[in-house]
Design an enzyme around this catalytic site. Structure first.
Site, PDB file in Angstrom:
ATOM      1  N   GLU A 150     -37.729  -5.019  19.946  1.00 30.04           N
ATOM      2  CA  GLU A 150     -37.389  -6.476  20.301  1.00 30.04           C
ATOM      3  C   GLU A 150     -37.651  -7.320  19.116  1.00 30.04           C
ATOM      4  O   GLU A 150     -39.040  -7.401  18.838  1.00 30.04           O
ATOM      5  CB  GLU A 150     -38.287  -6.750  21.560  1.00 30.04           C
ATOM      6  CG  GLU A 150     -37.821  -6.023  22.889  1.00 30.04           C
ATOM      7  CD  GLU A 150     -36.918  -6.700  23.685  1.00 30.04           C
ATOM      8  OE1 GLU A 150     -36.271  -7.694  22.933  1.00 30.04           O
ATOM      9  OE2 GLU A 150     -36.532  -6.311  24.604  1.00 30.04           O
TER      10      GLU A 150
ATOM     11  N   GLU B 103     -27.992 -13.296  22.423  1.00 30.19           N
ATOM     12  CA  GLU B 103     -28.540 -11.997  21.765  1.00 30.19           C
ATOM     13  C   GLU B 103     -27.461 -10.776  21.478  1.00 30.19           C
ATOM     14  O   GLU B 103     -27.651 -10.343  20.251  1.00 30.19           O
ATOM     15  CB  GLU B 103     -29.741 -11.337  22.780  1.00 30.19           C
ATOM     16  CG  GLU B 103     -30.278 -10.024  22.604  1.00 30.19           C
ATOM     17  CD  GLU B 103     -30.970  -9.288  23.674  1.00 30.19           C
ATOM     18  OE1 GLU B 103     -30.906  -9.941  24.794  1.00 30.19           O
ATOM     19  OE2 GLU B 103     -31.638  -8.514  23.528  1.00 30.19           O
TER      20      GLU B 103
ATOM     21  N   HIS C  14     -32.830  -4.953  20.254  1.00 24.06           N
ATOM     22  CA  HIS C  14     -32.807  -6.006  21.083  1.00 24.06           C
ATOM     23  C   HIS C  14     -33.301  -7.392  20.227  1.00 24.06           C
ATOM     24  O   HIS C  14     -34.126  -7.522  19.388  1.00 24.06           O
ATOM     25  CB  HIS C  14     -33.236  -5.689  22.404  1.00 24.06           C
ATOM     26  CG  HIS C  14     -32.624  -4.866  23.268  1.00 24.06           C
ATOM     27  ND1 HIS C  14     -31.701  -5.158  24.546  1.00 24.06           N
ATOM     28  CD2 HIS C  14     -32.176  -3.633  23.152  1.00 24.06           C
ATOM     29  CE1 HIS C  14     -31.013  -4.273  24.842  1.00 24.06           C
ATOM     30  NE2 HIS C  14     -31.316  -3.156  24.191  1.00 24.06           N
TER      31      HIS C  14
ATOM     32  N   HIS D 173     -26.546  -5.104  24.835  1.00 23.32           N
ATOM     33  CA  HIS D 173     -25.684  -6.189  25.419  1.00 23.32           C
ATOM     34  C   HIS D 173     -24.447  -6.144  24.800  1.00 23.32           C
ATOM     35  O   HIS D 173     -24.044  -5.125  24.199  1.00 23.32           O
ATOM     36  CB  HIS D 173     -26.376  -7.653  25.442  1.00 23.32           C
ATOM     37  CG  HIS D 173     -27.850  -7.398  25.945  1.00 23.32           C
ATOM     38  ND1 HIS D 173     -28.270  -7.557  27.127  1.00 23.32           N
ATOM     39  CD2 HIS D 173     -29.047  -7.409  25.165  1.00 23.32           C
ATOM     40  CE1 HIS D 173     -29.346  -7.522  27.404  1.00 23.32           C
ATOM     41  NE2 HIS D 173     -30.120  -7.506  26.048  1.00 23.32           N
TER      42      HIS D 173
END
Ligand SMILES: [Zn+2]
Length: 234
Positions: free
Chosen positions: A141, A23, A76, A9
């Protein structure tokens, strides 16, 4: 050995949001710490971003492909009502990728298990950065931003730092990275050469002229000015 570290992101894309965290910010903090731990090893690392900027998924994969990276790791933070750690590889990932991913997953999962967080396992998903990269690629993640207990670590610099240490150390073991020896003059010269700040090989004991010094400093300053624009390094 070249690793492309992908910080998910950024810019107009905040990623998952929860517990007062975004995030994009958490993975940047985490990623820069992973990067700094990897400095201890003989490896070149290119981050896909070094600031709060938007980088498309295609650009992230292309950065790794065009530089001929040996490994791609995307960082992430999860969301959606769970807790703990899971990682991903592409459904069609070759055996080499599956082996690296399984070993790295075990290394990082140990950090979570030790702190009482669940290991949700190594999974498969057709994610763009995994599909479009030409080298072994994994996506980690880390925690769930919408779980208060998980978010407490994400908001805690010291906890994130320990997670970064686990990720970097895991990568180093799985990829067989060697520790950099300090006081290794030839190694330092090689690092400058890999980073494009000097061209060709140099005798560690040779004298440097003002012309050579000026050329190195100008390359460095050019790069810093370019990075000041907010795009990625490398
Ligand atoms: Zn994400």
């Amino acid at each position: 050995m070249l690793i492309v570290l992908d910080f998910g992101h950024g810019g107009r894309d905040p990623g998952a949001v929860g517990s007062g965290l975004q995030e994009k910010d958490v993975v940047l903090t985490l990623g820069l710490q992973v990067l700094s731990f990897l400095e201890e090893y003989e490896v070149r690392v290119i981050p896909t971003r070094t600031g709060d900027v938007y980088v498309s998924l295609e650009e992230r994969a292309e950065l790794a492909n065009k530089n001929g990276a040996d490994f791609f790791c995307s960082l992430h933070v999860n969301a959606g009502g769970g807790s703990g750690f899971e990682s991903f590889i592409h459904p069609d990932a070759p055996q080499k990728t599956r082996m690296i991913a399984a070993a790295l997953h075990r290394e990082v999962a140990a950090f979570y298990i030790q702190r009482g967080f669940p290991d949700r396992g190594l999974k498969r998903a057709d994610l763009a950065v995994l599909r479009k990269t030409n080298m072994p690629a994994v996506l980690l993640e880390n925690f769930f931003i919408d779980s208060p207990r998980d978010a407490a670590c994400l908001a805690d610099k010291a906890c994130l730092r320990e997670l970064a240490r686990a990720i970097a150390g895991g990568m180093a073991r799985v990829l067989g990275l060697k520790k950099r020896s300090s006081g290794d003059a030839a190694g330092e010269i090689e690092r400058l050469r890999e980073r494009g700040l000097i061209i060709g090989n140099h005798d560690p004991d040779a004298a440097v002229t003002w012309g050579e010094l000026a050329a190195v400093l100008n390359r460095l300053l050019d790069r810093l000015e370019k990075e000041g624009g907010g795009t990625t390094g490398g």
